[in-house]
Design a protein around this motif. Structure first.
Motif, PDB file in Angstrom:
ATOM      1  N   HIS A 105       0.856  -1.188   0.000  1.00 44.51           N
ATOM      2  CA  HIS A 105       0.000   0.000   0.000  1.00 44.51           C
ATOM      3  C   HIS A 105       0.890   1.236   0.000  1.00 44.51           C
ATOM      4  N   GLY A 164      -7.071  -0.819  -8.575  1.00 41.32           N
ATOM      5  CA  GLY A 164      -7.509  -0.453  -7.242  1.00 41.32           C
ATOM      6  C   GLY A 164      -8.475   0.711  -7.295  1.00 41.32           C
ATOM      7  N   VAL A 203      -8.012  -4.715  -5.817  1.00 40.43           N
ATOM      8  CA  VAL A 203      -7.909  -4.242  -4.436  1.00 40.43           C
ATOM      9  C   VAL A 203      -8.699  -2.954  -4.336  1.00 40.43           C
ATOM     10  N   ALA A 211     -12.916  -7.385  -4.370  1.00 45.42           N
ATOM     11  CA  ALA A 211     -11.588  -7.022  -3.878  1.00 45.42           C
ATOM     12  C   ALA A 211     -10.928  -8.202  -3.170  1.00 45.42           C
ATOM     13  N   ARG A 218      -7.877  -7.728  -1.597  1.00 47.31           N
ATOM     14  CA  ARG A 218      -7.260  -7.097  -0.436  1.00 47.31           C
ATOM     15  C   ARG A 218      -8.037  -5.836  -0.135  1.00 47.31           C
ATOM     16  N   ASP A 227      -7.510  -2.145   1.346  1.00 46.32           N
ATOM     17  CA  ASP A 227      -6.497  -1.147   1.677  1.00 46.32           C
ATOM     18  C   ASP A 227      -7.018  -0.270   2.817  1.00 46.32           C
TER      19      ASP A 227
END
Length: 336
Positions: free
Chosen positions: A13, A163, A191, A212, A214, A216
């Motif tokens: 990130h 993302g 993500v 998603a 992951r 963040d």
């Protein structure tokens, strides 16, 4: 601090534009003839006192004006890579915001080619590796995000995923379902920023509507025990950024950060820097400061580093190499 800089880690990130240090802002402005509303790097840095995410984004976007050429983006990527590598980061899955440059009139291939060049030079010089994740701005039109994805596809941009970032409040992830469905069809990883400003519902939308893999930030998952249980059961990683949370006042002070509660709940937590040029620290600084704040031992720090590897999109053989290096770090710290 030196011991933690030796700990191999992956950064999941980090916004490459958020690594634009004030000194580099001034150098790039001078080389391209950009007029800035501050006289020097120190004056710019003094402005980095934020009350919320939007107060940060305002100055963040203003500073992007100095990024105009292939060389500018290459230098940005290279300087981050060398700096991160010095702190023990061996690989990064770096975010970039193509729309933020397109709306300024910067060509997409200028951005992508520059970043790729900078990371390639860093790999040659110090062994640091990086992959790119193109983030869409949730406060821009959905159609623009979809067009940007198609443009990235048209130039065969070497991205591994997509993302969703920028202002979370008032810009629900559910609006971007079509964009992320298209990304999935292209075989891209997904993500999304969620659970920083917004609560568990924001995380739910990122999971259910965007697919998603992951989350963040995700610190607001603790507001809902059912969401915590879901994240634990599905092994969904959270890319937590402690210094960012404090700088943007999502958390009052580091000592009150929910990191211990996230770990105690069994969540797959990773430690990251977010926008280190603005928030006072790179990846290893976040490790050092949370270790001090919560008296984390070497075994816990090693576990956090392992989490970063396992949460990455690296091939399994590369993950295994880094995990072995983490084991060696821990063994060296505690020889039998």
């Amino acid at each position: 601090m030196r011991r933690i800089t030796d700990l191999p880690k992956v950064e999941l990130h980090v916004h490459i534009e958020g690594t634009l240090e004030p000194e580099l802002v001034m150098k790039l402005a001078e080389s391209s003839g950009v007029d800035l509303p501050y006289a020097n790097a120190d004056e710019l840095r003094r402005r980095y006192v934020f009350t919320n995410l939007q107060s940060f984004l305002d100055i963040y976007y203003d500073n992007l004006d100095v990024l105009r050429t292939n060389h500018d983006f290459s230098r940005l990527a290279y300087e981050y890579a060398v700096r991160a590598h010095a702190g023990g980061v061996v690989h990064a899955e770096a975010f970039f915001d193509p729309q933020a440059h397109l709306i300024r009139g910067v060509a997409l291939d200028t951005v992508v080619d520059g970043l790729v060049d900078g990371f390639a030079r860093a790999r040659s010089d110090c062994g640091f590796t990086a992959d790119l994740i193109a983030c869409f701005l949730r406060d821009r039109p959905v159609r623009e995000a979809l067009e940007t994805l198609e443009s990235l596809t048209a130039i065969d941009a070497p991205i591994i995923g997509v993302g969703l970032d920028s202002a979370e409040l008032g810009n629900p992830a559910s609006l971007f379902t079509e964009v992320f469905a298209r990304a999935a069809a292209l075989g891209l990883r997904r993500v999304a920023h969620a659970g920083e400003e917004g609560g568990p519902e924001s995380i739910r939308q990122a999971l259910d509507d965007l697919g998603a893999e992951r989350i963040d930030h995700g610190i607001r998952s603790l507001d809902d025990p059912e969401m915590v249980a879901r994240l634990v059961a599905a092994h969904i990683p959270l890319t937590v950024c402690p210094l960012s949370n404090v700088a943007l006042q999502s958390v009052d002070e580091l000592a009150r950060h929910p990191l211990p509660e996230l770990l105690a709940a069994g969540l797959h937590v990773t430690i990251n820097s977010d926008d280190p040029a603005y928030f006072g620290g790179y990846a290893e600084d976040n490790y050092v400061l949370v270790a001090a704040a919560f008296d984390l031992d070497d075994a816990t720090l090693a576990d956090l580093a392992r989490n970063s590897v396992r949460a990455s999109f690296l091939p399994v053989d590369r993950q295994d190499e880094v995990l072995l290096d983490i084991d060696r770090w821990l063994a060296d710290a505690h020889p039998t």
